[in-house]
Scaffold this motif. Structure first.
Motif, PDB file in Angstrom:
ATOM      1  N   CYS A 158      32.636 -17.101  24.712  1.00 36.30           N
ATOM      2  CA  CYS A 158      31.138 -16.107  24.511  1.00 36.30           C
ATOM      3  C   CYS A 158      30.374 -16.566  23.575  1.00 36.30           C
ATOM      4  O   CYS A 158      31.036 -18.043  22.196  1.00 36.30           O
ATOM      5  N   GLY A 159      29.502 -16.063  22.882  1.00 30.49           N
ATOM      6  CA  GLY A 159      28.335 -16.968  22.118  1.00 30.49           C
ATOM      7  C   GLY A 159      28.310 -15.630  21.362  1.00 30.49           C
ATOM      8  O   GLY A 159      27.544 -15.925  20.544  1.00 30.49           O
ATOM      9  N   VAL A 160      28.036 -14.455  22.115  1.00 34.38           N
ATOM     10  CA  VAL A 160      28.044 -12.664  20.983  1.00 34.38           C
ATOM     11  C   VAL A 160      28.947 -12.330  21.099  1.00 34.38           C
ATOM     12  O   VAL A 160      29.741 -12.280  21.710  1.00 34.38           O
ATOM     13  N   ILE A 161      29.264 -10.952  20.430  1.00 39.00           N
ATOM     14  CA  ILE A 161      29.719  -9.601  20.648  1.00 39.00           C
ATOM     15  C   ILE A 161      29.324  -8.923  21.215  1.00 39.00           C
ATOM     16  O   ILE A 161      28.194  -8.519  20.965  1.00 39.00           O
ATOM     17  N   GLY A 162      29.768  -7.755  21.806  1.00 39.51           N
ATOM     18  CA  GLY A 162      28.766  -6.687  23.014  1.00 39.51           C
ATOM     19  C   GLY A 162      28.310  -7.409  24.124  1.00 39.51           C
ATOM     20  O   GLY A 162      28.530  -8.602  24.834  1.00 39.51           O
ATOM     21  N   GLU A 163      27.710  -6.201  25.339  1.00 38.66           N
ATOM     22  CA  GLU A 163      27.716  -5.106  24.526  1.00 38.66           C
ATOM     23  C   GLU A 163      29.659  -4.411  24.070  1.00 38.66           C
ATOM     24  O   GLU A 163      29.470  -4.549  25.130  1.00 38.66           O
ATOM     25  N   ILE A 164      29.421  -3.449  23.002  1.00 34.95           N
ATOM     26  CA  ILE A 164      30.768  -3.252  22.996  1.00 34.95           C
ATOM     27  C   ILE A 164      29.867  -1.389  22.814  1.00 34.95           C
ATOM     28  O   ILE A 164      29.441  -1.254  22.781  1.00 34.95           O
ATOM     29  N   GLY A 165      31.124  -1.158  24.094  1.00 32.63           N
ATOM     30  CA  GLY A 165      30.260   0.598  24.631  1.00 32.63           C
ATOM     31  C   GLY A 165      30.877   1.265  23.645  1.00 32.63           C
ATOM     32  O   GLY A 165      31.493   1.815  23.852  1.00 32.63           O
ATOM     33  N   VAL A 166      29.735   2.567  23.654  1.00 23.21           N
ATOM     34  CA  VAL A 166      30.203   2.887  22.911  1.00 23.21           C
ATOM     35  C   VAL A 166      29.756   4.355  23.527  1.00 23.21           C
ATOM     36  O   VAL A 166      28.106   4.245  24.281  1.00 23.21           O
ATOM     37  N   SER A 167      30.575   5.536  23.590  1.00 25.60           N
ATOM     38  CA  SER A 167      29.837   6.810  25.120  1.00 25.60           C
ATOM     39  C   SER A 167      29.099   8.262  23.556  1.00 25.60           C
ATOM     40  O   SER A 167      29.712   7.867  21.782  1.00 25.60           O
ATOM     41  N   TRP A 168      29.018   9.060  24.521  1.00 26.78           N
ATOM     42  CA  TRP A 168      29.036  10.055  23.067  1.00 26.78           C
ATOM     43  C   TRP A 168      30.240  11.328  23.664  1.00 26.78           C
ATOM     44  O   TRP A 168      29.472  12.055  24.472  1.00 26.78           O
ATOM     45  N   PRO A 169      30.689  11.638  23.061  1.00 28.56           N
ATOM     46  CA  PRO A 169      31.011  12.008  21.299  1.00 28.56           C
ATOM     47  C   PRO A 169      32.117  10.397  21.870  1.00 28.56           C
ATOM     48  O   PRO A 169      32.362  10.017  22.589  1.00 28.56           O
ATOM     49  N   MET A 170      32.142   9.906  20.660  1.00 28.03           N
ATOM     50  CA  MET A 170      33.257   8.174  20.502  1.00 28.03           C
ATOM     51  C   MET A 170      34.454   8.562  20.585  1.00 28.03           C
ATOM     52  O   MET A 170      34.898   9.322  20.337  1.00 28.03           O
TER      53      MET A 170
END
Length: 343
Positions: A158-170
């Protein structure tokens, strides 16, 4: 690993940053974003026709619509992107939504488009229970290995980190995944991309978690400004935390947002917001893309495809008085800066 310079890690190997041309910073080429509740329900393959094409664009939450696994269809779209002047695509298909490093490597070699793959995990709902039980350090070690050794059982890095998935609420897992991303960033120098929850306070909360964990927020890209902060004055609050904001719904020209009540902008509204941010001296902290993850947005199914930004949006910008160096900053220089990490 001792740094010997900088490089951009693609699925076919390292690239010199100065070689990078026009780049899309948030796409999905091969993925399966099917709602977990629908998986394994035996639904027949989705048929797309003139009779349902608009309905699928307007209300895309249909089983089978978020599965992009046909390499021939993907190759056709990437070749059109390259013909329009595009050079590189960042595929942010992370754990839980069907990453396919080897398929991406085949597509890159076939089309001549450089592809950078993202490391890490998507939102809680898409991640298996064993992964959700891991500690921050265990998650960080996985992300770091994906960047330095190989991802998902392959030697492709891989060449980047993410997309790190975040919900609401976390959720607790998502908080640990962010903390793990911060640790992996500190060890590798990779940028982080985050998919924020659909709430106006989500971006600030994410910045709080990452900053407390030691992340470099100047190498954090906050995705989906189009649906999280459709008014650019709100995006400035995220910019005040030193991060990069990403408008990645280019090509979506409907005010109907399928995941909630949001007044989605169209392309000229996005450009108007970007113009104000550029005029405020913030142009070096903006990314754009399409975030293609449904079949009707591909050329083969009557969609705009990955070519839309180089083929159409840059023309809209020139017609509205944007300078060539501003367009270059947005589509070449900022991606080059963010994707480069110690070699």
């Amino acid at each position: 690993m001792a740094a010997t310079g900088t490089e951009i890690m693609t699925v076919t190997g390292p690239m010199a940053p100065e070689s990078l041309g026009l780049t899309l910073m948030h796409e999905h080429i091969l993925c399966d974003l099917t709602n977990p509740a629908w998986r394994g329900n035996g639904a027949p393959p989705l048929e797309i026709s003139l009779a349902n094409r608009h309905e699928l664009d307007y209300r895309p939450m249909v089983p089978g619509h978020h599965v992009l696994q046909d390499e021939a269809v993907a190759a056709h779209d990437l070749e059109a992107f390259r013909t329009a002047g595009g050079q590189a695509v960042v595929d942010l298909t992370t754990g839980g939504i069907g990453p396919d490093p080897e398929g991406l490597a085949r597509l890159s070699r076939r089309t001549g488009v450089a592809i950078v793959l993202g490391a890490g995990f998507y939102t809680d709902a898409y991640v298996d229970e064993a992964t959700k039980a891991l500690s921050v350090e265990a998650l960080a070690e996985i992300i770091e290995a994906q960047l330095l050794e190989g991802a998902w059982g392959t030697p492709i890095r891989c060449g980047v980190i993410g997309e790190i998935g975040v919900s609401w609420p976390m959720t607790p897992f998502e908080k640990r995944a962010l903390q793990a991303a911060a640790r992996a960033q500190s060890r590798t120098g990779a940028m982080i991309n985050v998919h924020p929850g659909r709430h106006p306070d989500a971006c600030n909360e994410i910045c709080d978690v990452l900053e407390a964990a030691g992340a470099d927020l100047s190498r954090l890209v906050m995705s989906h400004m189009d649906r999280t902060h459709p008014e650019d004055v709100d995006a400035v609050a995220a910019l005040a935390r030193r991060c990069i904001v990403e408008y990645d719904f280019f090509g979506i020209e409907t005010s109907q947002y399928w995941m909630g009540i949001v007044d989605l902008p169209n392309d000229w509204m996005r450009l108007r917001a970007l113009r104000r941010l550029f005029d405020a001296g913030l142009g070096h902290r903006i990314c754009i893309s399409h975030d293609i993850c449904t079949r009707t947005r591909l050329i083969a199914n009557g969609g705009h495809g990955y070519r839309h930004i180089p083929a159409n949006v840059t023309g809209l910008m020139r017609d509205r008085g944007w300078h060539a160096d501003e367009i270059g900053q947005l589509l070449v220089e900022t991606p080059r800066r963010l994707l480069a990490m110690p070699g």
